[in-house]
Write a protein that holds these residues in place. Structure first.
Motif, short mmCIF file in Angstrom:
data_model
loop_
_atom_site.label_atom_id
_atom_site.label_comp_id
_atom_site.label_asym_id
_atom_site.label_seq_id
_atom_site.Cartn_x
_atom_site.Cartn_y
_atom_site.Cartn_z
N GLN A 70 0.82 -1.21 0.00
CA GLN A 70 0.00 0.00 0.00
C GLN A 70 0.86 1.26 0.00
O GLN A 70 2.05 1.22 0.27
CB GLN A 70 -0.92 -0.01 1.22
N GLU A 71 0.21 2.38 -0.31
CA GLU A 71 0.89 3.68 -0.29
C GLU A 71 0.64 4.35 1.06
O GLU A 71 -0.47 4.31 1.57
CB GLU A 71 0.38 4.57 -1.41
N TRP A 72 1.70 4.97 1.60
CA TRP A 72 1.63 5.61 2.91
C TRP A 72 2.28 6.98 2.86
O TRP A 72 3.34 7.14 2.29
CB TRP A 72 2.35 4.75 3.97
N GLY A 91 5.15 -0.65 -1.34
CA GLY A 91 4.39 0.49 -1.82
C GLY A 91 5.13 1.79 -1.61
O GLY A 91 6.22 1.84 -1.04
N LYS A 92 4.53 2.86 -2.05
CA LYS A 92 5.13 4.19 -1.90
C LYS A 92 5.04 4.65 -0.44
O LYS A 92 3.97 4.61 0.15
CB LYS A 92 4.39 5.16 -2.81
#
Length: 144
Positions: A70-72, A91-92
């Protein structure tokens, strides 16, 4: 704004930080996870958070692998073990921070001493995450 808070067991410090940060701003998506999650949230953590007006009794420890892709905006570790063993999130990730606290669940001694440790750490988490909220999240929101 998405924030992931990591600890080893995801049963105490990360859950308290999750509860406080979410209480500061309902528009922030806050999640917490552990590198070796416990089976349930620490009962004493639930108790001292309830005293502070925050209910974390429905929270469940979650393995950090749940969040890997996931992106955080922020990934924050709250214990040395998670900081050292945190997997590389695929993820980013905007910013990775470490805001460490003692583990009150390791406190030994009288009931009063254990109780005081949970309150001390709870209050330290509240203060540190409120500072984080003001200096990082509020600042970022104002610049948008």
């Amino acid at each position: 704004m998405k924030v992931l808070i990591l600890c080893t067991g995801n049963s105490c410090r990360s859950q308290m930080a999750h509860g406080f940060l979410q209480s500061f701003d309902k528009n922030i998506e806050v999640y917490s996870g552990g590198t070796e999650p416990a089976t349930q949230v620490n009962a004493k953590a639930i108790e001292v958070m309830k005293e502070a007006g925050i209910d974390i009794s429905s929270h469940k420890p979650t393995h950090v692998n749940t969040y890997l892709n996931q992106e955080w905006d922020y990934v924050i570790t709250v214990c040395g073990g998670a900081n050292e063993n945190c997997p590389a999130l695929i993820g980013k990730v905007g910013k990775r921070l470490h805001i460490g606290f003692d583990d009150p669940s390791h406190a030994t001694g009288t009931a009063e001493l254990i109780d005081s440790e949970f309150h001390r750490v709870r209050d330290e988490i509240k203060d540190a995450f409120f500072r984080f909220y003001l200096t990082e999240i509020k600042k970022e929101k104002l610049s948008e």
